[in-house]
Design a protein around this motif. Structure first.
Motif, PDB file in Angstrom:
ATOM      1  N   ALA A   1      53.429 122.196  66.037  1.00 35.80           N
ATOM      2  CA  ALA A   1      52.343 122.325  67.007  1.00 35.80           C
ATOM      3  C   ALA A   1      51.451 121.099  66.953  1.00 35.80           C
ATOM      4  O   ALA A   1      51.274 120.495  65.890  1.00 35.80           O
ATOM      5  CB  ALA A   1      51.522 123.582  66.715  1.00 35.80           C
ATOM      6  N   ARG A   2      50.905 120.752  68.112  1.00 40.99           N
ATOM      7  CA  ARG A   2      49.971 119.647  68.212  1.00 40.99           C
ATOM      8  C   ARG A   2      49.112 119.864  69.451  1.00 40.99           C
ATOM      9  O   ARG A   2      49.475 120.621  70.348  1.00 40.99           O
ATOM     10  CB  ARG A   2      50.670 118.286  68.268  1.00 40.99           C
TER      11      ARG A   2
ATOM     12  N   ALA B   1      51.825 121.199  83.307  1.00 38.50           N
ATOM     13  CA  ALA B   1      52.301 119.859  82.973  1.00 38.50           C
ATOM     14  C   ALA B   1      51.573 119.233  81.789  1.00 38.50           C
ATOM     15  O   ALA B   1      50.364 119.392  81.624  1.00 38.50           O
ATOM     16  CB  ALA B   1      52.172 118.952  84.189  1.00 38.50           C
ATOM     17  N   PHE B   2      52.329 118.508  80.980  1.00 37.77           N
ATOM     18  CA  PHE B   2      51.815 117.696  79.885  1.00 37.77           C
ATOM     19  C   PHE B   2      52.727 116.491  79.755  1.00 37.77           C
ATOM     20  O   PHE B   2      53.832 116.476  80.293  1.00 37.77           O
ATOM     21  CB  PHE B   2      51.754 118.484  78.567  1.00 37.77           C
ATOM     22  N   ALA B   3      52.267 115.457  79.046  1.00 39.74           N
ATOM     23  CA  ALA B   3      53.056 114.231  78.968  1.00 39.74           C
ATOM     24  C   ALA B   3      52.973 113.606  77.585  1.00 39.74           C
ATOM     25  O   ALA B   3      52.025 113.827  76.833  1.00 39.74           O
ATOM     26  CB  ALA B   3      52.568 113.232  80.011  1.00 39.74           C
ATOM     27  N   SER B   4      53.990 112.818  77.280  1.00 41.58           N
ATOM     28  CA  SER B   4      54.062 112.042  76.049  1.00 41.58           C
ATOM     29  C   SER B   4      55.295 111.151  76.158  1.00 41.58           C
ATOM     30  O   SER B   4      55.933 111.096  77.198  1.00 41.58           O
ATOM     31  CB  SER B   4      54.157 112.956  74.828  1.00 41.58           C
ATOM     32  N   THR B   5      55.639 110.526  75.057  1.00 37.76           N
ATOM     33  CA  THR B   5      56.843 109.700  75.058  1.00 37.76           C
ATOM     34  C   THR B   5      58.063 110.547  74.702  1.00 37.76           C
ATOM     35  O   THR B   5      57.985 111.454  73.873  1.00 37.76           O
ATOM     36  CB  THR B   5      56.696 108.540  74.048  1.00 37.76           C
ATOM     37  N   ARG B   6      59.157 110.232  75.338  1.00 40.72           N
ATOM     38  CA  ARG B   6      60.406 110.955  75.092  1.00 40.72           C
ATOM     39  C   ARG B   6      60.890 110.751  73.658  1.00 40.72           C
ATOM     40  O   ARG B   6      61.527 111.623  73.077  1.00 40.72           O
ATOM     41  CB  ARG B   6      61.480 110.481  76.079  1.00 40.72           C
TER      42      ARG B   6
ATOM     43  N   SER C   1      53.341 124.077  71.298  1.00 38.46           N
ATOM     44  CA  SER C   1      54.225 124.477  70.199  1.00 38.46           C
ATOM     45  C   SER C   1      55.672 124.347  70.633  1.00 38.46           C
ATOM     46  O   SER C   1      56.055 124.803  71.713  1.00 38.46           O
ATOM     47  CB  SER C   1      53.935 125.923  69.791  1.00 38.46           C
ATOM     48  N   THR C   2      56.455 123.704  69.770  1.00 38.08           N
ATOM     49  CA  THR C   2      57.889 123.529  69.980  1.00 38.08           C
ATOM     50  C   THR C   2      58.584 123.904  68.673  1.00 38.08           C
ATOM     51  O   THR C   2      57.931 124.289  67.715  1.00 38.08           O
ATOM     52  CB  THR C   2      58.204 122.059  70.342  1.00 38.08           C
ATOM     53  N   VAL C   3      59.895 123.779  68.638  1.00 38.77           N
ATOM     54  CA  VAL C   3      60.638 123.982  67.391  1.00 38.77           C
ATOM     55  C   VAL C   3      61.534 122.779  67.151  1.00 38.77           C
ATOM     56  O   VAL C   3      62.014 122.152  68.082  1.00 38.77           O
ATOM     57  CB  VAL C   3      61.486 125.284  67.395  1.00 38.77           C
ATOM     58  N   ASP C   4      61.747 122.480  65.862  1.00 42.03           N
ATOM     59  CA  ASP C   4      62.628 121.368  65.534  1.00 42.03           C
ATOM     60  C   ASP C   4      64.077 121.868  65.442  1.00 42.03           C
ATOM     61  O   ASP C   4      64.364 123.048  65.683  1.00 42.03           O
ATOM     62  CB  ASP C   4      62.174 120.635  64.271  1.00 42.03           C
TER      63      ASP C   4
ATOM     64  N   ALA D   1      58.308 112.962  68.359  1.00 39.98           N
ATOM     65  CA  ALA D   1      58.876 114.166  67.746  1.00 39.98           C
ATOM     66  C   ALA D   1      58.957 115.296  68.768  1.00 39.98           C
ATOM     67  O   ALA D   1      59.964 115.986  68.874  1.00 39.98           O
ATOM     68  CB  ALA D   1      58.046 114.592  66.541  1.00 39.98           C
ATOM     69  N   LYS D   2      57.891 115.478  69.536  1.00 41.55           N
ATOM     70  CA  LYS D   2      57.913 116.555  70.538  1.00 41.55           C
ATOM     71  C   LYS D   2      58.984 116.300  71.597  1.00 41.55           C
ATOM     72  O   LYS D   2      59.640 117.229  72.054  1.00 41.55           O
ATOM     73  CB  LYS D   2      56.530 116.773  71.149  1.00 41.55           C
ATOM     74  N   GLY D   3      59.165 115.032  71.976  1.00 36.56           N
ATOM     75  CA  GLY D   3      60.198 114.704  72.961  1.00 36.56           C
ATOM     76  C   GLY D   3      61.581 115.046  72.448  1.00 36.56           C
ATOM     77  O   GLY D   3      62.402 115.617  73.170  1.00 36.56           O
ATOM     78  N   GLY D   4      61.855 114.714  71.193  1.00 38.66           N
ATOM     79  CA  GLY D   4      63.148 115.060  70.594  1.00 38.66           C
ATOM     80  C   GLY D   4      63.335 116.562  70.491  1.00 38.66           C
ATOM     81  O   GLY D   4      64.424 117.088  70.746  1.00 38.66           O
TER      82      GLY D   4
END
Length: 184
Positions: A67-68, A81-86, A57-60, A89-92
């Motif tokens: 959440a995802r 640790a978790f990973a995704s692309t910068r 969970s993050t906030v915009d 949406a979560k990266g931003g």
């Protein structure tokens, strides 16, 4: 389906149907990572499907929660640790507000773990190593410069053991200047 029948249907669904040994409140480890690894091992032993799956969970930018589901890549003293692309949406969102919450739910054990804290980017080398550890098909189309490994540095970790009688047990680890303090 009308709203009344939906409400009735939802009320009729069973909940808290799993089982696990009660969570003892004595002899708890001083570090939440140790208890998490014990619970993760118990989930694996009970063959919980994808026990490393978690809700991130993050906030915009407007403060709206998002959440995802992702998978946990590692957990140790350096964070969860978790990973995704910068550029995702979560990266931003993490760039704008580097804080997050993680939630694990292991239904067969009626257990949940919640983690929240600041988020930092791992080193470029660690991010690339994580990308290279993925299957070839999972690497396909991913820009290596975009792939990012993040770590949640928890300020609070809650372990929740559910009970059908609703007498749930919670153990909360809170980070303070001396390390971890346990609250019940």
């Amino acid at each position: 389906m009308n709203p009344q029948s939906t409400k009735s249907m939802l009320r009729a669904l069973p909940s808290l149907t799993g089982s696990a040994p009660p969570l003892g409140l004595t002899g708890l480890p001083e570090d939440p990572v140790e208890l998490f690894l014990e619970w993760l091992a118990a989930a694996q032993h009970r063959e919980v499907a994808e026990p490393h799956a978690m809700t991130l969970s993050t906030v915009d930018a407007s403060g709206m929660p998002d959440a995802r589901v992702l998978v946990l890549k590692d957990v140790d003293a350096s964070g969860w640790a978790f990973a995704s692309t910068r550029t995702s949406a979560k990266g931003g969102q993490l760039s704008a507000c580097p804080s997050a919450a993680l939630t694990f739910w292991w239904q067969p054990l009626v257990r949940s773990v919640r983690v929240r804290g600041a988020v930092i980017e791992a080193s470029r080398e660690a991010s690339l190593a994580d990308l290279r550890a993925r299957s070839a098909s999972a690497q396909n189309g991913v820009d290596p410069d975009d792939w990012t490994l993040w770590r949640v540095l928890p300020s609070r970790v809650e372990f929740w053991q559910g009970s059908p009688d609703r007498q749930h047990t919670r153990v909360v680890y809170v980070r303070d200047h001396d390390g971890w303090r346990i609250e019940n």
